[in-house]
Structures are given as C-alpha cells and as structure tokens.
Write an enzyme that holds these catalytic residues in place. Structure first.
Site, PDB file in Angstrom:
ATOM      1  N   SER A 156      73.158  42.072  18.377  1.00 50.27           N
ATOM      2  CA  SER A 156      72.205  43.134  18.466  1.00 50.27           C
ATOM      3  C   SER A 156      70.771  42.970  18.336  1.00 50.27           C
ATOM      4  CB  SER A 156      72.003  43.438  16.755  1.00 50.27           C
ATOM      5  OG  SER A 156      72.363  44.953  16.592  1.00 50.27           O
ATOM      6  N   ASP A 162      80.398  52.128  19.652  1.00 48.59           N
ATOM      7  CA  ASP A 162      78.642  51.539  18.986  1.00 48.59           C
ATOM      8  C   ASP A 162      77.615  51.915  19.011  1.00 48.59           C
ATOM      9  OD1 ASP A 162      76.720  49.953  18.007  1.00 48.59           O
ATOM     10  OD2 ASP A 162      76.853  48.077  19.200  1.00 48.59           O
ATOM     11  N   HIS A 188      80.217  48.551  16.314  1.00 43.86           N
ATOM     12  CA  HIS A 188      78.971  47.904  16.322  1.00 43.86           C
ATOM     13  C   HIS A 188      79.441  46.643  16.002  1.00 43.86           C
ATOM     14  CE1 HIS A 188      74.691  46.558  16.834  1.00 43.86           C
ATOM     15  NE2 HIS A 188      74.596  45.964  15.507  1.00 43.86           N
TER      16      HIS A 188
END
Length: 705
Positions: free
Chosen positions: A557, A643, A677
């Site tokens: 991320s 995501d 995600h």
C-alpha cells in the site's frame, strides 16, 4: 491501444502498447502512455492483466514445489481447529471458532452459567457446550470467490445482531439484522454500507454509514428495526470532502458517537443512546489542525487532544453541558498518548514511548497512576476486547517478534497479569515443538542522512552469523502515523528456519517515535521516509547483518510507494523488491479528485492540483514518474482488481513502464482478479498467497554461506 495477443507465448513478458495521453499542469506537459490501463471495464485491460498473470505463473513455475512446501509448513504449524478466548458481555461469552478445512471463522456465543467467572477454554478448540452460532462465514461464503464480514454488532440487550457482508472485495457491504432469539434474519436489508454501526439503548434503532462516489464515508443513517431501508433517515452528512465519518456506541452504552475527522482536524457529535431521534450535539467545533477524540465516563466526556500538545494530552468536559476542557494528563513531549478507555473505576491510556507501546492505568479517586510492565525488550501491547464497563479486570493482547499472539487478563486492583491463552504454534517439519528461545530479537539503529537515528527491529534464528552471509528481508511502511510494531508470524518461521533475518525499518512517516516522527515524513518532508529506509538497508549491510545481494525489501500500500521510491533511489541496495497493492502512481492519483480517497489524502501528501511546490516535489519521488534506464533489482508487484484504496492500474502501469524504460530486468505483476485491498479473503487462500511471495523471496536470496 493494444495488448499482448493470445498467440504470444507465456514465457514472453506482455507488452502494453504506449498510447500517449497528455496531462498539462503548471506548464508541465506529461505523457502518461499507459493511462488506458485504468479502464477496468475494457476487455483489453482485462486481457492484459490475465496475460501478466500467465507470464508470472510461467516465470515462477520452477517454484511450484517450494510454494507447496511453504504452504504445508504454515498449515502444519497452525492449529486449524481453534477457538478464541471468550469475551464476557452481558449474560454471554462471545468467541470465534475456526475448523480445519474451512476458510472462514464462525462467530459464536454461549450463555454464562452459574458460578462461571472465567472463560471456558477447551484445549482442542472444540465448540463450547451449549454454543449458539451467530454467523458462519463458511456458510455465507459458499459459492463465492471472496467473502468479508464488515459490521458485527450486538444490540445492548443481546437480542439482535447487525452484520454486513462483501462478496467482491470492493468494501461495499450489505447490512442485515438477525434476531438472536429466533435465529431469523429479518427482512431489513441495506445495500452499499460502510464499516461501523451503533445501536440505540433499547435496540430499536441502528445507526450506520454510507459512502460517496469517492469511497468516503460521509452519511450517518438511522434505521428503525422492522422498517424498509427506504424509510431510513439521514442523521448527519459531511459535505467537506477532506473529512471521513465514523460511528460507535460508547462502552458505557450511554451515547452514540459520530466522529468526523480529516487527517489533521476532528469534530465529534453525540446522541443520547436512550433518545435515538435526538439531534446530534457537538462536543467542540472543528478547528483546523486540532484533533480530538471522545470517551464517556460518568458525568464527563474524556477528551484526548493535540491542542497545544503535539504528542497529545488528556482532558475532560461536562457530559451535560460540554464546554471548557479541564486538564487531566499534561502534554509530555516524547510520550505519545494514542487513546483512552474508560471503565467504571479506572481509566486506561494507550501510549507509546521510545518506540514501544504501553498502557497506563489511572484509578478513579486516586493519584496512584502506574504503567503495566512487560519483560521483553521488543513487544507490542494493547487493549483487546473489553465490552464491559463496570469491571476491575481488562483484557490485553500481547506479542513480539518471538512470542506468539497472547491474551492476558489484568486485574486493575491487584495488578496481577494472568495469561489466558497463547496462540499455539505446532511443531514444524523437523517435528520439534516451537520454542521462542530458538530465535533472537534485536533493536538496532541506523543513521539517516540528516543525522536522525532510525530504529530497526530484527528477528533471526539464535546464533545466526553476523558476517554478512545471512539473507535478509527488510520491511517498511512509513505513512499515516501507522506504526509497524513487532508482530509474530507463523509464515515468517519458514524464512527464519532457512537462515533468513527479518527486519522492520521504523522510518519517519510512521508513528513509532511520536507525532514529530510522523510530521517529518509527510507532505514536503516525505522523502525522509525513503532515505530513512535506504539508510536502514545500508546499515544492515555495513553492520554485517546481511549483504546487498542477500537483501530483499518488502512493503504494501503506502509501503508499496516506499518500495517503488527506493527502487528508483537506490536500485543497487537490494537483490529484490516485493510491492503489494503499491501506491506507485501517487502523483496521477492525487491530481484526480474524482478518484477514491484523493481529496482526503491532500493533508497527507499535499495538494499538487493547486500547489505548484507540492506538484514539483511529488514529481521528484513518485515511482511511476521516475522510472529510469537503470539496472533495477527483481520486482514482484501484487495487486487486486477490486481494490478501492490503491487501484489495480497503478502497479500495472508501473510494471509496463519498467519494461519499456529499463528492459532486461525481471518484473512480475500478479493480479488477484476477485479480491480487494487485503488480497484473498479465505485463510487458506491467504496462506497460499504468502507462500507464493515467500517462495519468490527465497528464490532471490542466496542461502546462508
């Protein structure tokens, strides 16, 4: 536009054709030739992603046996049929079970029996006698490629359960209500909700959240049980796109709290839980740069805030007529106060100091404040589930790099710590029982370019040589004031037992060393995050923990942004880089306010759309913009099609540009086509994903000399 054709052999890297798309900003014309990959609904985009998956599969086919071995080791060390420590709430013990062969947890409860003061704990993880299944994730997920449970909220009287489900990974949940007295799922059904909910005191009303088109939770709704969702009422709507909205019921069950916050500013409203149709009352109007949170305790609201207190202070105000804040704990630079939890006779403050977490107890009516002590040099401690307000015992979660996840009960009066459970780690391939003494954890310090000392946490097998021969994985994040505190990992044991070292660089932009640590790694100081990580990597080599050709970096991320940035900054420092759901196209994303999260992120990264200085600064570090014709280390990028936090096209574009600008390198893109995600949702699927990544890492780490 074109993608690799179906005739292209899987052993050849896919080639995304470059289709120039101009973006002009501050008189700077930028060509984004892979912008077409953002068209998720375009069949050519999907074909390209599938071609990349085929290429990755072919390129890693030689690791199939190793992947299976690593997966088997994770499974072998895990007690698959297991049961969490039951938590007391009202007249029930609440807990979660897992069953061997099943992907998801089962949420359960069992009535507390006469004389039971401690939670029953069957050694084999079997169901408690008299158990009631509340939600079985395996039953809900049947026939689905993805499943996630969002809200799970029991009404104060224990009669109703609000729960929500996501079957795509896009974090849009459908909310339902179950009557626990009959087992019936009520007709009440609300689509497209967000995490979080709160019940009224009598269980007649449920508050929940929905998001706007940019995936920002912005509306609080009031739902009357038994009525259609079309009749639900908007209680609060936040118009400022910088602000998120959260909702919860206080532990005292007296107030519904609406928390409105941006990255640097807060505003809290409360509704008496006994009067759910009441108008939300503001505790303190928002002031730019002032953050505060609210906890209810008797006649007062506790206020944790940073008004003139960089590392936060604790105050209180009247619950009947909120006004001035009366100090309780003054600001102490270097001791970051993170949260306060109120119980009838005690307050517990979660804090961090010198890079470690801690808990401070404030007995009501006494000045005898004390911190709870723990013996290890590195550890993570925090409050676990503590739903009961009138109690003299709290539950703690504890772990370290060598100590598996542990649950303790702490008596606030006698100050006695009782271990309730340590997560079992079963014998590995050699048949030996797990022993923490077989491993060592260390704290080391690197020196950043500006002289700042950067903490590094390390774990390895006992006796691992310090001669540069050990392979090493270095992990980092460094954003949003998120702290990468020590954590235990079963999957990591497979690396450690093969001679590898695992290191965490606690770089600026995180929160490990207090609020200043965060401030010095964001906005126009963001590059400190990247140079800190490179300094930590070079320190590990200089200190003979490892060598450059035995060092792989990993992050996800915002930590994936870190991976892309250090690949450009110091490609010679690493043998390989793993970037999971990486935020590598940061400038393009932050320039587009229509994308999820962009406007709320301007207070983290700056606003390049309106500030030329921020634009110029971001352009110097964002990974996609700075790919160069250099020799990069091997790169594995992992993403998910659904995501909503870091869109899949960021790593897809990045890998395409790497291949075009720096050909000859090893660049792999793996896209999970039905997840979000967090990647695959089932535990076995998640273990397989971890085995895939660790096999790739080991393939790029020469064994110990």
């Amino acid at each position: 536009m074109a993608v690799v054709t179906t005739e292209t052999p899987a052993t050849a890297a896919p080639v995304a054709k470059r289709v120039p798309a101009e973006r002009t900003h501050h008189d700077d014309t930028v060509i984004d030739e892979y912008a077409w990959l953002a068209r998720k609904d375009d069949p050519e985009t999907i074909a390209y992603l599938k071609a990349e998956n085929d290429f990755t599969e072919a390129s890693t086919a030689h690791l199939a046996d190793l992947r299976e071995t690593l997966f088997a080791e994770i499974r072998q060390r895990t007690q698959e049929t297991d049961l969490s420590v039951p938590t007391r709430k009202g007249g029930y013990w609440y807990y979660t079970r897992t069953v061997e062969g099943q992907q998801y947890g089962i949420q359960c409860r069992r009535a507390i029996r006469d004389g039971e003061t401690e939670p029953p704990m069957p050694a084999d993880g079997a169901p408690l006698d008299g158990e009631e299944i509340l939600v079985d994730g395996n039953a809900l997920a049947e026939g689905q490629n993805f499943f996630a449970l969002g809200t799970f909220d029991i009404s104060p009287d224990g009669n109703l359960l609000a729960y929500s489900t996501d079957f795509a990974g896009d974090e849009r949940f459908t909310l339902r209500i179950k009557d626990l007295r009959t087992g019936e799922v009520l007709p009440d059904e609300v689509p497209d909700t967000f995490y979080g909910s709160a019940w009224s005191a009598d269980g007649s009303t449920l508050f929940y959240l929905t998001v706007d088109e940019a995936w920002r939770p912005h509306r609080v709704w009031r739902h009357t049980v038994g009525s259609p969702a079309a009749d639900d009422v908007v209680v609060y709507e936040e118009a400022d796109e910088r602000f998120w909205v959260g909702i919860e019921l206080t532990r005292s069950e007296k107030f519904v709290v609406i928390d409105v916050h941006s990255k640097i500013t807060s505003e809290v409203r409360v509704i008496p839980a006994s009067n759910p149709t009441g108008e939300p009352a503001v505790i303190a109007p928002r002031r730019q740069g002032v953050e505060y949170s609210v906890e209810h305790h008797g006649h007062r609201f506790l206020i944790l805030h940073n008004d003139g207190a960089e590392d936060f202070a604790l105050a209180y105000t009247s619950a009947d007529a909120p006004g001035d804040w009366v100090p309780m704990i003054e600001h102490s630079p270097g001791t970051r106060l993170e949260s306060v939890d109120a119980f009838a006779n005690h307050l517990v403050v979660s804090l961090r100091k010198d890079g470690l977490t801690g808990l401070r107890v404030l007995p009501i009516g006494s000045t005898d404040t004390f911190d709870i002590d723990f013996p290890e040099p590195l550890y993570s401690v925090g409050l676990s589930a503590n739903p009961e307000y009138d109690t003299n015992s709290i539950r703690l979660s504890y772990t370290s790099l060598v100590t598996p996840d542990s649950i303790y009960d702490y008596d606030l009066v006698t100050r006695r710590l009782t271990l309730r459970r340590r997560k079992p780690v079963l014998p590995g391939p050699d048949g030996r029982p797990f022993d923490p003494a077989d491993y060592e954890q260390h704290r080391d310090w690197a020196l950043a370019d500006d002289g700042t000392r950067i903490p590094i946490s390390l774990v390895c097998r006992a006796g691992t040589p310090r001669d540069g021969s050990a392979p090493c994985v270095i992990y980092g994040y460094g954003s949003y004031e998120a702290s990468m505190d020590p954590w235990f990992s079963v999957a990591r044991l497979s690396l450690l037992d093969r001679g590898a070292i695992f290191a965490v660089a606690h770089i600026r932009g995180g929160g490990e060393m207090g609020r200043r640590w965060y401030e010095d790694g964001k906005m126009l100081a963001k590059k400190n995050t990247f140079t800190d990580f490179v300094a930590a990597a070079r320190h590990l080599v200089k200190s003979s923990w490892t060598s450059t050709d035995r060092l792989v970096a990993r992050g996800g991320s915002a930590g994936g942004l870190l991976m892309g940035a250090v690949a450009n900054l110091a490609p010679d420092a690493f043998a390989g880089i793993v970037a999971q759901v990486p935020f590598v196209d940061a400038l393009n994303t932050i320039l587009d306010p229509s994308l999820p999260l962009t406007v709320t992120e301007w207070e983290e990264w700056g606003n390049p759309l309106h500030d030329p200085e921020v634009y110029a600064y971001m352009k110097t570090y964002t990974p996609y913009e700075n790919v160069a014709a250099v020799d990069y280390p091997a790169i594995l990028a992992v993403t998910s099609l659904n995501d909503t936090r870091v869109l899949y096209h960021e790593p897809a574009k990045w890998v395409a540009r790497l291949r075009a600008v720096a050909p000859g390198g090893s660049y792999l893109l793996k896209t999970e086509m039905g997840a979000g995600h967090g990647g695959p949702s089932g535990r076995y699927d998640a273990w397989k994903e971890e085995a895939f990544i660790n096999a790739w890492i080991l393939d790029h780490l020469p064994p110990s000399a």
